[in-house]
Design a protein around this motif. Structure first.
Motif, mmCIF file in Angstrom:
data_model
loop_
_atom_site.group_PDB
_atom_site.id
_atom_site.type_symbol
_atom_site.label_atom_id
_atom_site.label_comp_id
_atom_site.label_asym_id
_atom_site.label_seq_id
_atom_site.Cartn_x
_atom_site.Cartn_y
_atom_site.Cartn_z
ATOM 1 N N ALA A 101 0.881 -1.078 -0.014
ATOM 2 C CA ALA A 101 0.034 0.056 -0.090
ATOM 3 C C ALA A 101 0.962 1.205 0.186
ATOM 4 N N ALA A 102 2.068 1.247 0.852
ATOM 5 C CA ALA A 102 2.745 2.271 0.929
ATOM 6 C C ALA A 102 3.359 2.661 -0.368
ATOM 7 N N SER A 103 3.910 1.608 -1.143
ATOM 8 C CA SER A 103 4.842 1.613 -2.509
ATOM 9 C C SER A 103 3.731 2.372 -3.398
ATOM 10 N N GLN A 104 2.663 1.830 -3.386
ATOM 11 C CA GLN A 104 1.545 2.018 -4.397
ATOM 12 C C GLN A 104 1.238 3.728 -4.270
ATOM 13 N N ALA A 105 0.973 4.029 -2.877
ATOM 14 C CA ALA A 105 0.616 5.352 -2.282
ATOM 15 C C ALA A 105 1.910 6.512 -2.915
ATOM 16 N N LEU A 106 3.282 5.794 -2.865
ATOM 17 C CA LEU A 106 4.292 6.672 -3.239
ATOM 18 C C LEU A 106 4.197 6.877 -4.569
ATOM 19 N N GLU A 107 3.895 5.700 -5.672
ATOM 20 C CA GLU A 107 3.682 5.826 -6.793
ATOM 21 C C GLU A 107 2.798 6.743 -7.402
ATOM 22 N N GLY A 108 1.423 6.924 -6.613
ATOM 23 C CA GLY A 108 0.409 7.667 -6.992
ATOM 24 C C GLY A 108 0.902 9.150 -6.689
ATOM 25 N N ALA A 109 1.708 9.385 -5.544
ATOM 26 C CA ALA A 109 2.281 10.826 -5.268
ATOM 27 C C ALA A 109 3.001 11.255 -6.574
ATOM 28 N N ASN A 110 3.877 10.268 -6.914
ATOM 29 C CA ASN A 110 4.771 10.623 -8.070
ATOM 30 C C ASN A 110 3.854 11.073 -9.410
ATOM 31 N N LEU A 111 2.895 10.129 -9.736
ATOM 32 C CA LEU A 111 2.230 10.421 -10.833
ATOM 33 C C LEU A 111 1.416 11.691 -10.669
ATOM 34 N N GLN A 112 0.979 12.172 -9.489
ATOM 35 C CA GLN A 112 0.092 13.197 -9.281
ATOM 36 C C GLN A 112 0.984 14.623 -9.679
ATOM 37 N N ILE A 113 2.375 14.238 -9.121
ATOM 38 C CA ILE A 113 3.306 15.288 -9.464
ATOM 39 C C ILE A 113 3.633 15.393 -11.010
ATOM 40 N N ARG A 114 3.429 14.610 -11.550
ATOM 41 C CA ARG A 114 3.703 14.350 -12.990
ATOM 42 C C ARG A 114 2.355 14.967 -13.760
ATOM 43 N N LEU A 115 1.269 14.693 -13.282
ATOM 44 C CA LEU A 115 0.104 15.212 -13.615
ATOM 45 C C LEU A 115 0.009 16.790 -13.512
ATOM 46 N N GLN A 116 0.224 17.149 -12.660
ATOM 47 C CA GLN A 116 0.456 18.807 -12.400
ATOM 48 C C GLN A 116 1.527 19.219 -13.322
ATOM 49 N N GLU A 117 2.524 18.644 -13.734
ATOM 50 C CA GLU A 117 3.521 19.360 -14.759
ATOM 51 C C GLU A 117 2.669 19.235 -15.954
ATOM 52 N N LEU A 118 1.883 18.085 -16.326
ATOM 53 C CA LEU A 118 1.420 18.016 -17.597
ATOM 54 C C LEU A 118 0.108 19.444 -17.665
ATOM 55 N N GLU A 119 -0.575 19.058 -16.533
ATOM 56 C CA GLU A 119 -1.539 20.424 -16.732
ATOM 57 C C GLU A 119 -0.826 21.842 -16.824
ATOM 58 N N ALA A 120 0.327 21.944 -16.325
ATOM 59 C CA ALA A 120 1.233 23.401 -16.439
ATOM 60 C C ALA A 120 1.485 23.446 -17.896
ATOM 61 N N GLU A 121 1.929 22.267 -18.771
ATOM 62 C CA GLU A 121 2.354 22.328 -19.910
ATOM 63 C C GLU A 121 1.176 22.479 -20.892
ATOM 64 N N ALA A 122 -0.142 21.892 -20.447
ATOM 65 C CA ALA A 122 -1.217 21.961 -21.413
ATOM 66 C C ALA A 122 -1.508 23.563 -21.352
ATOM 67 N N ALA A 123 -1.626 24.189 -20.149
ATOM 68 C CA ALA A 123 -1.995 25.505 -20.226
ATOM 69 C C ALA A 123 -1.084 26.427 -21.087
ATOM 70 N N GLU A 124 0.393 26.090 -21.152
ATOM 71 C CA GLU A 124 1.128 26.773 -21.923
ATOM 72 C C GLU A 124 0.899 26.431 -23.391
ATOM 73 N N ILE A 125 0.461 25.347 -23.648
ATOM 74 C CA ILE A 125 0.290 25.039 -24.916
ATOM 75 C C ILE A 125 -0.970 25.885 -25.544
ATOM 76 N N ARG A 126 -1.836 25.721 -24.776
ATOM 77 C CA ARG A 126 -3.273 26.501 -24.941
ATOM 78 C C ARG A 126 -2.919 28.016 -25.124
ATOM 79 N N LYS A 127 -2.166 28.418 -24.420
ATOM 80 C CA LYS A 127 -1.538 30.056 -24.389
ATOM 81 C C LYS A 127 -1.004 30.100 -25.882
ATOM 82 N N ALA A 128 -0.279 29.278 -26.229
ATOM 83 C CA ALA A 128 0.419 29.208 -27.746
ATOM 84 C C ALA A 128 -0.437 29.112 -28.792
ATOM 85 N N LEU A 129 -1.607 28.469 -28.613
ATOM 86 C CA LEU A 129 -2.577 28.329 -29.754
ATOM 87 C C LEU A 129 -3.637 29.459 -29.528
#
Length: 80
Positions: free
Chosen positions: A50-78
């Motif tokens: 459970a702890a291992s999966q929670a850590l993986e989830g935390a890392n994925l959440q960070i990646r999702l936040q990075e992707l959301e920021a990137e998506a905002a930049e892409i939308r701005k560029a478009l």
């Protein structure tokens, strides 16, 4: 290749990766819930997994936040 087409490609790739990350997060949430069954005695729960999966989830959440920021930049560029 025009700049617009290139940016649209970035947008499509970003959207696909965000969907994949969200699906993985949903799967991890379900797996962690299963592992932390409230009916089973706490001694029988697989805390390490459970702890291992929670850590993986935390890392994925960070990646999702990075992707959301990137998506905002892409939308701005478009101009969206």
């Amino acid at each position: 290749m025009s700049e617009l087409v290139k940016i649209q490609g970035y947008e499509a790739r970003n959207k696909l990766e965000r969907q994949e990350v969200r699906q993985r997060l949903a799967g991890l949430r379900a797996a962690i819930r299963e592992l932390l069954d409230p009916i089973r005695p706490v001694d029988d729960l697989n805390w390490q997994v459970a702890a291992s999966q929670a850590l993986e989830g935390a890392n994925l959440q960070i990646r999702l936040q990075e992707l959301e920021a990137e998506a905002a930049e892409i939308r701005k560029a478009l101009g969206k």
